[in-house]
Design an enzyme around this catalytic site. Structure first.
Site, mmCIF file in Angstrom:
data_model
loop_
_atom_site.group_PDB
_atom_site.id
_atom_site.type_symbol
_atom_site.label_atom_id
_atom_site.label_comp_id
_atom_site.label_asym_id
_atom_site.label_seq_id
_atom_site.Cartn_x
_atom_site.Cartn_y
_atom_site.Cartn_z
ATOM 1 N N ASP A 289 25.560 2.110 8.134
ATOM 2 C CA ASP A 289 26.125 0.945 7.455
ATOM 3 C C ASP A 289 25.368 -0.281 7.970
ATOM 4 O OD1 ASP A 289 27.643 -0.814 5.949
ATOM 5 O OD2 ASP A 289 29.546 0.149 6.428
HETATM 6 C C1 BGC Z 1 29.775 -2.141 3.808
HETATM 7 C C2 BGC Z 1 29.135 -1.028 3.003
HETATM 8 C C3 BGC Z 1 28.111 -1.604 2.062
HETATM 9 C C4 BGC Z 1 27.105 -2.408 2.856
HETATM 10 C C5 BGC Z 1 25.992 -3.004 2.023
HETATM 11 C C6 BGC Z 1 28.772 -3.080 4.430
HETATM 12 O O1 BGC Z 1 29.395 -4.225 4.890
HETATM 13 O O2 BGC Z 1 30.609 -1.588 4.799
HETATM 14 O O3 BGC Z 1 30.098 -0.298 2.303
HETATM 15 O O4 BGC Z 1 27.509 -0.582 1.326
HETATM 16 O O5 BGC Z 1 27.790 -3.468 3.501
HETATM 17 O O6 BGC Z 1 26.449 -4.038 1.236
#
Ligand code: BGC
Length: 747
Positions: A289
């Protein structure tokens, strides 16, 4: 044709973007075409051959993705992204032209292709309903169609990776991101998550499944240690991932921010190397993530790609992952085999899904995508209660008061990285704000059309009036002079925030209480991403759980109220009467400042949601699987077979006067003398009045088993297993039993 940059932009921004994307793609394809044998080779072989041709610099370049510019959190456009790349979003990994490897460009996607404000030329995508609503449809086919639509909209923008497939189990009704997930049940989550991935990947776009694993609360998620019994974990959250992976082969798994049992998941040798890649044989790649990688050593523990590298610098003050990896490689701490493995896994997914092999992109049929969004909204709204108030009488000149919830403007969405900008823009945005990194992006987003406008279309004879719910007293005055009241209750939930309790914000519980006291003929429509407590429940005649219903949600709400559509959603999450009934009446760490280490114990283990309520003998407000209809259904003629697993057949009949869809559910209730509630299967059955259908469900044996961590195997107990066919987890209609052979089995 020789274009200068100026000619290029004269074409108009969207055409230019398309050509730019296609140009890069075409160059990649030409190079790929040189390898004549490629088509005959397996993705693994192709990945091996390509990787062998790479320089170390090229290898390292694939192991990161660069975040697009995010001005709201102080991330400017990165110099490493070529100037002609316009379609930026969550991640950019440069391609390697000489080897036919396209640039990898990712965007958020669970509810549609997002544009969190940094693609000014991109006027929006189809905003599908929230995953929790889609979960309530219990309709994998519909999820697959939605995935296909997302894949097509991604391709026209040049995005070849969708950060979709959120399948964390809803273990806590306060989790701010439950709206991005499908269910509290492993089987429902797995089947629907897989359908989404299959839809997206069917369009040649890689999809993730996320957030691996046990990222079930948002409270201080970067410092959250999720504690669980490892065997119970295999039977629930991990089982959901395992089955979804088996059914859809996602190109990538996104590891969550949290720790599990003391180790960050993104650097968790046991979960990534031993379980995911080892026991399950997962062949794709693990991406982190955004901001989940404080240490380069995670590469040794199973992480293959660091996402949004600027976020780790921001979050952990860490130097760039690849620089540290390169240093480790030079010092012999990162073995060459592992470096090759990381690269090959990424390439394998590129080849397996075909992102290196896109043909021309055809025009997207946005009207058709709106139909899919509308159909999902129709199928996933849940009629929780109906004391005869619905459907509304349409042939009389009723005076209807529509109250609150911005229902004159639109329907709301969840907030965070999954929020989608709809085509034509939001009907309104109210900044909410809050502490922590997600505070700046915490907004109330409104999608047109408004439920009020849609109701006016369907109820031409009615006199509709609107009160914003600004004060309870004012709203009650309008309620009193009306025949019917439709009160909207909304709650913005989202990434970075857990809900502190089950109430509606901004005094809406008091508002609904006041209007229902003034006029008992009150119907409540809830737009929330989780259960709420509904202290006014006994005072109102009907309640519709509309979740976050997406860009066609206003229409679907009006259609259900007016009886044009027969509600057919079923709850994918148990609605507790009180937090005291849930495994964690208090949520550890709730409200602690950003950066506080938090430990949340998921001591309910495998007894998630409805299983917990059954085990404790607690009566929920509304049970998992519950949902009413304007028609009625009967179940009959159950036959059950045993042996290696359970197969049950039964007949469902529409005994009412309207077309409708039912979702009969098959549960295990007793496993060889042990009371154990498990959903074994379900089917969504559309039926005309008087029509019947024979339904057969065969259980995945793992749903009947316990996981034995010491043996690394599943164990089914010998003996009589009892099952029930029910309308919900607490409403059994038919019961039966079968003998199962005691056995142990792997994977
Ligand atoms: C989230 C993810 C997301 C990523 C990219 C993170 O803050 O937890 O689910 O895909 O950001 O935007």
């Amino acid at each position: 044709m020789n274009f200068t940059r100026r000619d290029f932009w004269k074409l108009g921004t969207s055409t230019a973007i398309l050509i730019s994307a296609l140009g890069r793609q075409a160059a990649a394809q030409t190079a790929a075409g040189k390898d004549k044998t490629a088509a005959a080779q397996s993705p693994d072989e192709r990945a091996r051959i390509t990787e062998q041709k790479m320089t170390d610099d090229e290898r390292f370049s694939l192991l990161i993705s660069i975040f697009g510019s995010v001005p709201s959190i102080g991330i400017p456009r990165d110099k490493r992204i070529p100037a002609d790349v316009k379609n930026l979003s969550a991640g950019y990994t440069p391609g390697i032209r000489r080897l036919g490897i396209p640039a990898l460009q990712s965007s958020d996607a669970s509810m549609g292709v997002t544009n969190p404000g940094y693609r000014p030329y991109d006027k929006g995508a189809t905003a599908f309903p929230a995953s929790i609503l889609v979960g309530a449809s219990f309709n994998p086919q519909l999820v697959r169609e939605g995935g296909g639509a997302i894949g097509r909209e991604a391709r026209t923008r040049g995005f070849n990776i969708m950060l979709a497939g959120g399948i964390n189990l809803m273990r806590d009704v306060r989790n701010g991101r439950n709206y991005e997930y499908y269910s509290e049940d492993p089987w429902v989550s797995a089947v629907l998550g897989a359908a989404a991935v299959n839809g997206i990947q069917g369009e040649g776009v890689i999809s993730t499944l996320k957030h691996f694993t046990l990222n079930c609360n948002e409270t201080n998620r970067h410092w959250l240690d999720a504690i669980i019994d490892p065997d119970a974990h295999r039977e629930t959250d991990l089982l959901a991932f395992q089955i979804a992976i088996e059914h859809s082969q996602p190109g990538s798994i996104m590891s969550g921010y949290n720790k599990v049992n003391g180790e960050y998941v993104s650097g968790n040798h046991h979960l990534l190397n031993e379980v995911l890649k080892g026991a399950w044989g997962y062949k794709g790649y693990v991406m982190s993530d955004w901001g989940a990688v404080p240490e380069w050593q995670y590469a040794l523990k199973g992480l293959d790609q660091e996402s949004g590298i600027q976020m780790d610098v921001k979050q952990w003050g860490a130097e760039a992952f690849t620089d540290r990896l390169r240093a480790a490689y030079k010092e012999g701490k990162l073995p060459k085999e592992r470096l090759s493995d990381m690269v090959r896994r990424i390439l394998r997914s590129v080849y397996a899904v075909g992102v290196d092999n896109w043909g021309p992109t055809s025009k997207v049929d946005m009207a058709k995508h709106n139909e899919i969004a509308l159909e999902a909204a129709r199928q996933g709204m849940v009629l929780l209660k109906n004391d005869g108030a619905l459907p509304l009488v349409t042939d009389k000149p009723l005076k209807i008061a529509v109250i609150g919830g911005h229902a004159q403007e639109g329907v709301i969405s969840g907030t965070g990285s999954g929020a989608v900008l709809p085509v034509g823009g939001f009907a309104g945005v109210v900044k909410i704000g809050g502490p922590g990194i997600m505070g700046a992006g915490r907004n109330l987003f409104l999608y047109p059309p408004s439920p009020l406008a849609e109701l006016k279309k369907l109820l031409p004879k009615a006199e509709l009036d609107f009160d914003p719910g600004y004060t309870p007293t004012e709203a009650a005055l309008m309620a009193k002079r009306s025949d019917v009241v439709i009160a909207f209750g909304i709650r913005v939930e989202g990434e970075g925030f857990d809900n502190a309790d089950l109430s509606l914000p901004w005094g809406q519980d008091a508002l609904i209480d006041a209007v229902a006291s003034a006029n008992p003929n009150t119907i409540v429509v809830l737009e929330t991403g989780n259960p709420v407590s509904m202290p006014w429940r006994d005072k109102v005649k009907a309640i519709i759980q509309a979740w976050y219903p997406g860009q066609a949600g206003g229409q679907a709400i009006a259609e259900i109220l007016a009886g044009r559509v027969n509600p057919s959603g079923r709850l994918p999450i148990t609605f507790p009467a009180d937090l005291k009934q849930t495994p964690r009446p208090e949520l550890a760490g709730l409200g602690t400042p950003w950066g506080t280490p938090v430990t949340i114990r998921y001591d309910e283990g495998a007894e998630v949601g409805y299983r917990w309520f059954a085990q404790k003998g607690e009566k929920p407000l509304y049970a998992f699987g519950h949902g009413l209809s304007y028609t009625s259904f009967a179940y009959a003629d159950l036959s059950v077979g045993g042996g290696e697993t359970i197969t049950a057949s039964f007949t469902v009949t529409n005994t009412g006067k309207r077309d409708g869809a039912d979702v009969p559910q098959l549960y295990l209730t007793d496993a060889a003398g042990e009371r154990r509630l498990r959903l074994l299967g379900f089917e969504r059955v559309p039926l005309k009045p008087g029509e019947s259908k024979r339904v057969t469900v065969t259980a995945d044996p793992r749903l009947l088993a316990r996981f034995d961590g010491k043996a690394g195997r599943w164990r089914i107990a010998e003996g009589t297993h009892r099952i029930a066919v029910g309308r919900s987890a607490e409403d059994s209609v038919l019961t039966g039993e079968a003998n199962l052979t005691g056995r142990m089995f792997g994977v």
